[in-house]
Design a protein around this motif. Structure first.
Motif, short mmCIF file in Angstrom:
data_model
loop_
_atom_site.label_atom_id
_atom_site.label_comp_id
_atom_site.label_asym_id
_atom_site.label_seq_id
_atom_site.Cartn_x
_atom_site.Cartn_y
_atom_site.Cartn_z
N LEU A 58 0.83 -1.21 0.00
CA LEU A 58 0.00 0.00 0.00
C LEU A 58 0.86 1.26 0.00
O LEU A 58 0.52 2.24 -0.68
N LEU A 59 1.95 1.23 0.72
CA LEU A 59 2.87 2.39 0.73
C LEU A 59 3.43 2.64 -0.67
O LEU A 59 3.51 3.79 -1.12
N ARG A 60 3.81 1.58 -1.36
CA ARG A 60 4.35 1.73 -2.72
C ARG A 60 3.30 2.31 -3.67
O ARG A 60 3.59 3.22 -4.45
N LEU A 61 2.09 1.82 -3.57
CA LEU A 61 1.02 2.32 -4.43
C LEU A 61 0.69 3.77 -4.09
O LEU A 61 0.43 4.58 -4.99
N MET A 92 -14.28 5.10 6.33
CA MET A 92 -14.68 3.71 6.38
C MET A 92 -13.48 2.76 6.30
O MET A 92 -13.51 1.66 6.85
N LEU A 93 -12.41 3.20 5.64
CA LEU A 93 -11.25 2.32 5.44
C LEU A 93 -10.23 2.39 6.57
O LEU A 93 -9.18 1.75 6.51
N ALA A 147 -0.47 4.14 9.54
CA ALA A 147 -1.22 5.26 10.12
C ALA A 147 -2.24 5.73 9.08
O ALA A 147 -1.86 6.18 8.00
N TYR A 148 -3.51 5.64 9.43
CA TYR A 148 -4.57 5.91 8.46
C TYR A 148 -4.49 7.32 7.89
O TYR A 148 -4.55 7.53 6.67
N ASP A 149 -4.35 8.33 8.75
CA ASP A 149 -4.37 9.72 8.27
C ASP A 149 -3.21 10.01 7.32
O ASP A 149 -3.37 10.74 6.33
N ILE A 186 -1.63 7.75 5.34
CA ILE A 186 -1.88 7.05 4.07
C ILE A 186 -3.01 7.73 3.30
O ILE A 186 -2.95 7.88 2.07
N LYS A 187 -4.04 8.18 3.99
CA LYS A 187 -5.14 8.87 3.32
C LYS A 187 -4.65 10.12 2.61
O LYS A 187 -5.03 10.40 1.46
N GLU A 188 -3.76 10.86 3.28
CA GLU A 188 -3.22 12.07 2.67
C GLU A 188 -2.44 11.74 1.40
O GLU A 188 -2.57 12.43 0.37
N LYS A 189 -1.67 10.66 1.43
CA LYS A 189 -0.91 10.25 0.24
C LYS A 189 -1.82 9.78 -0.88
O LYS A 189 -1.59 10.06 -2.05
N LEU A 190 -2.86 9.04 -0.52
CA LEU A 190 -3.77 8.48 -1.52
C LEU A 190 -4.63 9.55 -2.19
O LEU A 190 -5.27 9.29 -3.21
N LEU A 191 -4.67 10.75 -1.61
CA LEU A 191 -5.45 11.83 -2.21
C LEU A 191 -4.55 12.95 -2.75
O LEU A 191 -5.05 13.99 -3.17
N ALA A 192 -3.24 12.70 -2.76
CA ALA A 192 -2.29 13.73 -3.23
C ALA A 192 -2.06 13.60 -4.73
O ALA A 192 -0.96 13.28 -5.19
N PHE A 193 -3.10 13.85 -5.52
CA PHE A 193 -3.00 13.70 -6.97
C PHE A 193 -2.18 14.83 -7.59
O PHE A 193 -2.05 15.92 -7.03
#
Length: 378
Positions: free
Chosen positions: A23-26, A107-108, A118-120, A122-129
């Motif tokens: 998940l970190l790599r993605l 939810m995730l 750490a959810y927050d 990873i969430k920040e990274k997953l939304l950093a388009f």
């Protein structure tokens, strides 16, 4: 395992130590992916313009605009990052995507924290388009409209939202599949719809990211910019009227339910025979509905296919004189007619009583007699 973790497990590579490392790599690749609600290549393959318009469903504007409807964003980027974009667009248990949940709720959180992250963060990274280029040229291949606003002109560049094009392609494909299914001899589909005059454009080649994650070698569909015209087109049989046109649809099922019931009764009297005659007449009339439909077509329509001569005489008004001056065609038509209705009876019996039945020769003979009387009186 949840849908999210199951999808993540499929993307684990040998260099990943576990789900967390994967998940970190993605997540590190998200900054190389661009969100787009409008993709220029749908309009012209050489157009390198993408736009991301807010799609928050604002309803208090008196215009149909991207931001006033539920328009899902697409993702644009190199094929090297398809694993990341496909994870973000994966639909979870409630039908909403990973991106939609990250953008609106937590939810995730439980899934992500269960793999030691750490959810927050990873969430920040997953939304950093990747931020779109706000100074990109509009492009001279776009349809452009100028209209006055006050003392100046406003330029409107017309581009279809990506989600509209993809949804139209999906629905057109579903309609096409239903049409092919309906044409099978044993199909239980009485009617189907089709859209004529559509423009088809092959999009994306073999790699989704040639255009976007929302399309993988997809054939995009475009509606003509004309007022819709609705008409009913008649499917013309090519080789066999009974196999291609007369299907065991819901109307026949309802008729044969009564035929099976009264055929199976232990008693036989005049009333029961009259009831059976009534429903056999309905089955014959239902078939004749298609006969009259074809006779209303322009004369000579049967010449485009390979219908047996006797069926062409019966169905095509080009041969109307031969139909009434000769009865040579009747024997074969009546025989095929009776065999078709007998086949429906066998199928209905299996549905009704969950067992096989083999009608005897008398059954077929009586059915032919009923059909012959109708054909001769037609």
């Amino acid at each position: 395992m949840s849908v999210f973790l199951d999808e993540l497990a499929k993307k684990v590579k040998s260099k990943d130590k576990d789900l967390g490392a994967c998940l970190l790599r993605l997540a590190d690749n998200v900054c190389k992916i661009e969100l787009a609600s409008h993709i220029g290549k749908y309009t012209d393959p050489e157009l390198q313009v993408n736009y991301c318009v807010p799609t928050d469903g604002v309803a208090d504007i008196n215009y149909v605009m991207t931001k006033t409807v539920n328009c899902q964003v697409d993702m644009y980027g190199s094929a090297a990052y398809s694993a990341t974009s496909s994870l973000l667009t994966k639909k979870l248990e409630d039908g909403r995507t990973v991106y939609q949940h990250l953008n609106s709720d937590d939810m995730l959180r439980e899934d992500i924290e269960s793999i030691g992250l750490a959810y927050d963060e990873i969430k920040e990274k997953l939304l950093a388009f990747k931020e779109p280029d706000s100074h990109a040229p509009i492009g001279n291949k776009l349809r452009q409209v100028y209209f006055p606003v006050g003392d100046t002109d406003h330029l409107l560049s017309v581009m279809q939202p990506a989600c509209v094009i993809q949804e139209l392609a999906t629905r057109a494909r579903a309609m096409r599949d239903l049409k092919f299914e309906a044409r099978k001899p044993d199909a239980d589909i009485g009617e189907y719809s089709d859209i004529y005059g559509m423009v088809s454009t092959k999009i994306g080649g073999a790699n989704a990211q040639n255009v976007s994650i929302g399309t993988t070698g997809m054939e995009a569909k475009m509606l003509l910019s004309m007022p819709p015209k609705f008409d009913k087109r008649v499917f013309l049989p090519q080789k066999d009227f009974f196999k291609e046109k007369v299907w065991f649809n819901n109307t026949f099922k309802d008729i044969y339910k009564h035929i099976c019931k009264h055929y199976n009764t232990a008693w036989e009297n005049k009333q029961n025979r009259e009831i059976l005659d009534y429903y056999w007449s309905k089955a014959i009339d239902e078939t004749y509905r298609f006969v009259y439909e074809l006779r209303a077509e322009p004369q000579g329509w049967s010449e485009k296919g390979k219908l047996p001569r006797e069926q062409a005489v019966w169905l095509d008004d080009k041969y109307i004189d031969e139909r009434y001056d000769s009865d040579e065609w009747q024997k074969e038509v009546v025989s095929e007619f009776a065999r078709r209705l007998r086949g429906f009876f066998v199928e209905a019996w299996k549905i009704e009583y969950r067992k096989e039945i083999t009608p005897d020769d008398k059954f077929l003979y009586n059915l032919k007699e009923k059909i012959l009387r109708v054909v001769q009186s037609d």
